[in-house]
Design a protein around this motif. Sequence first.
Motif, PDB file in Angstrom:
ATOM      1  N   UNK A  51       0.822  -1.218   0.000  1.00  0.00           N
ATOM      2  CA  UNK A  51       0.000   0.000   0.000  1.00  0.00           C
ATOM      3  C   UNK A  51       0.854   1.265   0.000  1.00  0.00           C
ATOM      4  N   UNK A  52       1.897   1.289   0.848  1.00  0.00           N
ATOM      5  CA  UNK A  52       2.781   2.465   0.898  1.00  0.00           C
ATOM      6  C   UNK A  52       3.470   2.686  -0.449  1.00  0.00           C
ATOM      7  N   UNK A  53       4.011   1.615  -1.001  1.00  0.00           N
ATOM      8  CA  UNK A  53       4.735   1.741  -2.270  1.00  0.00           C
ATOM      9  C   UNK A  53       3.792   2.134  -3.408  1.00  0.00           C
ATOM     10  N   UNK A  54       2.579   1.603  -3.381  1.00  0.00           N
ATOM     11  CA  UNK A  54       1.611   1.968  -4.410  1.00  0.00           C
ATOM     12  C   UNK A  54       1.358   3.469  -4.390  1.00  0.00           C
ATOM     13  N   UNK A  55       1.206   4.030  -3.201  1.00  0.00           N
ATOM     14  CA  UNK A  55       0.981   5.485  -3.120  1.00  0.00           C
ATOM     15  C   UNK A  55       2.160   6.258  -3.700  1.00  0.00           C
ATOM     16  N   UNK A  56       3.377   5.792  -3.441  1.00  0.00           N
ATOM     17  CA  UNK A  56       4.547   6.462  -4.002  1.00  0.00           C
ATOM     18  C   UNK A  56       4.583   6.323  -5.516  1.00  0.00           C
ATOM     19  N   UNK A  57       4.275   5.137  -6.011  1.00  0.00           N
ATOM     20  CA  UNK A  57       4.277   4.933  -7.458  1.00  0.00           C
ATOM     21  C   UNK A  57       3.204   5.772  -8.143  1.00  0.00           C
ATOM     22  N   UNK A  58       2.082   5.966  -7.479  1.00  0.00           N
ATOM     23  CA  UNK A  58       1.012   6.772  -8.069  1.00  0.00           C
ATOM     24  C   UNK A  58       1.403   8.239  -8.214  1.00  0.00           C
ATOM     25  N   UNK A  59       2.382   8.696  -7.435  1.00  0.00           N
ATOM     26  CA  UNK A  59       2.879  10.060  -7.623  1.00  0.00           C
ATOM     27  C   UNK A  59       3.587  10.202  -8.961  1.00  0.00           C
ATOM     28  N   UNK A  60       4.269   9.138  -9.375  1.00  0.00           N
ATOM     29  CA  UNK A  60       5.016   9.167 -10.633  1.00  0.00           C
ATOM     30  C   UNK A  60       4.193   8.642 -11.814  1.00  0.00           C
ATOM     31  N   UNK A  61       3.340   7.661 -11.536  1.00  0.00           N
ATOM     32  CA  UNK A  61       2.500   7.033 -12.568  1.00  0.00           C
ATOM     33  C   UNK A  61       1.046   7.142 -12.116  1.00  0.00           C
ATOM     34  N   UNK A  62       0.376   8.186 -12.535  1.00  0.00           N
ATOM     35  CA  UNK A  62      -0.959   8.494 -12.009  1.00  0.00           C
ATOM     36  C   UNK A  62      -1.994   7.409 -12.307  1.00  0.00           C
ATOM     37  N   UNK A  63      -1.796   6.615 -13.339  1.00  0.00           N
ATOM     38  CA  UNK A  63      -2.760   5.570 -13.684  1.00  0.00           C
ATOM     39  C   UNK A  63      -2.486   4.242 -12.986  1.00  0.00           C
ATOM     40  N   UNK A  64      -1.404   4.184 -12.206  1.00  0.00           N
ATOM     41  CA  UNK A  64      -1.039   2.929 -11.551  1.00  0.00           C
ATOM     42  C   UNK A  64      -2.076   2.570 -10.496  1.00  0.00           C
ATOM     43  N   UNK A  65      -2.562   1.335 -10.566  1.00  0.00           N
ATOM     44  CA  UNK A  65      -3.537   0.849  -9.587  1.00  0.00           C
ATOM     45  C   UNK A  65      -2.850  -0.113  -8.635  1.00  0.00           C
ATOM     46  N   UNK A  66      -3.328  -0.128  -7.425  1.00  0.00           N
ATOM     47  CA  UNK A  66      -2.790  -1.035  -6.428  1.00  0.00           C
ATOM     48  C   UNK A  66      -2.911  -2.471  -6.943  1.00  0.00           C
ATOM     49  N   UNK A  67      -1.819  -3.221  -6.926  1.00  0.00           N
ATOM     50  CA  UNK A  67      -1.897  -4.614  -7.380  1.00  0.00           C
ATOM     51  C   UNK A  67      -2.967  -5.423  -6.643  1.00  0.00           C
ATOM     52  N   UNK A  68      -3.263  -5.029  -5.410  1.00  0.00           N
ATOM     53  CA  UNK A  68      -4.329  -5.723  -4.675  1.00  0.00           C
ATOM     54  C   UNK A  68      -5.654  -5.651  -5.419  1.00  0.00           C
ATOM     55  N   UNK A  69      -5.962  -4.500  -6.020  1.00  0.00           N
ATOM     56  CA  UNK A  69      -7.242  -4.365  -6.722  1.00  0.00           C
ATOM     57  C   UNK A  69      -7.269  -5.198  -8.002  1.00  0.00           C
ATOM     58  N   UNK A  70      -6.096  -5.473  -8.577  1.00  0.00           N
ATOM     59  CA  UNK A  70      -6.028  -6.328  -9.757  1.00  0.00           C
ATOM     60  C   UNK A  70      -6.023  -7.803  -9.374  1.00  0.00           C
ATOM     61  N   UNK A  71      -5.437  -8.120  -8.242  1.00  0.00           N
ATOM     62  CA  UNK A  71      -5.314  -9.508  -7.810  1.00  0.00           C
ATOM     63  C   UNK A  71      -6.616 -10.022  -7.199  1.00  0.00           C
TER      64      UNK A  71
END
Length: 114
Positions: A51-71
């Motif tokens: 969750x923490x890393x997803x939030x950081x990645x979303x700062x750089x890649x705005x369309x990035x979704x948490x892998x949890x929501x895909x899994x």
Amino acid sequence: MYEKFDSPQLITFSLGAASTLQLVIDIEQGRIPNLDADIGRQIILDIMNINYCTRQLQNEFSDFRNPKSLYFNTIDRAYTNRKSQNKIADILRFEPSYHWMADQHCEALIGAKK
């Protein structure tokens, strides 16, 4: 999962997250017979890190979704996720401070950028 992303950083992170998320399913399906507080604690910390890393990645890649929501993308998988986390919670009971051990700055991503 990797076909959803076009950045090596996103692919690497998502594949790493998938192994943790598979453990959640394995718990519910009884494939981790030695589930104890240490294993449960580590899985919860790993999920927090995702969750923490997803939030950081979303700062750089705005369309990035948490892998949890895909899994956990079906009702059955979402329900399995909930039941597994309840099993872990039953094992851990109330441990007020272990969650501070989570990597709140996502060191894995910071190291990957260097």
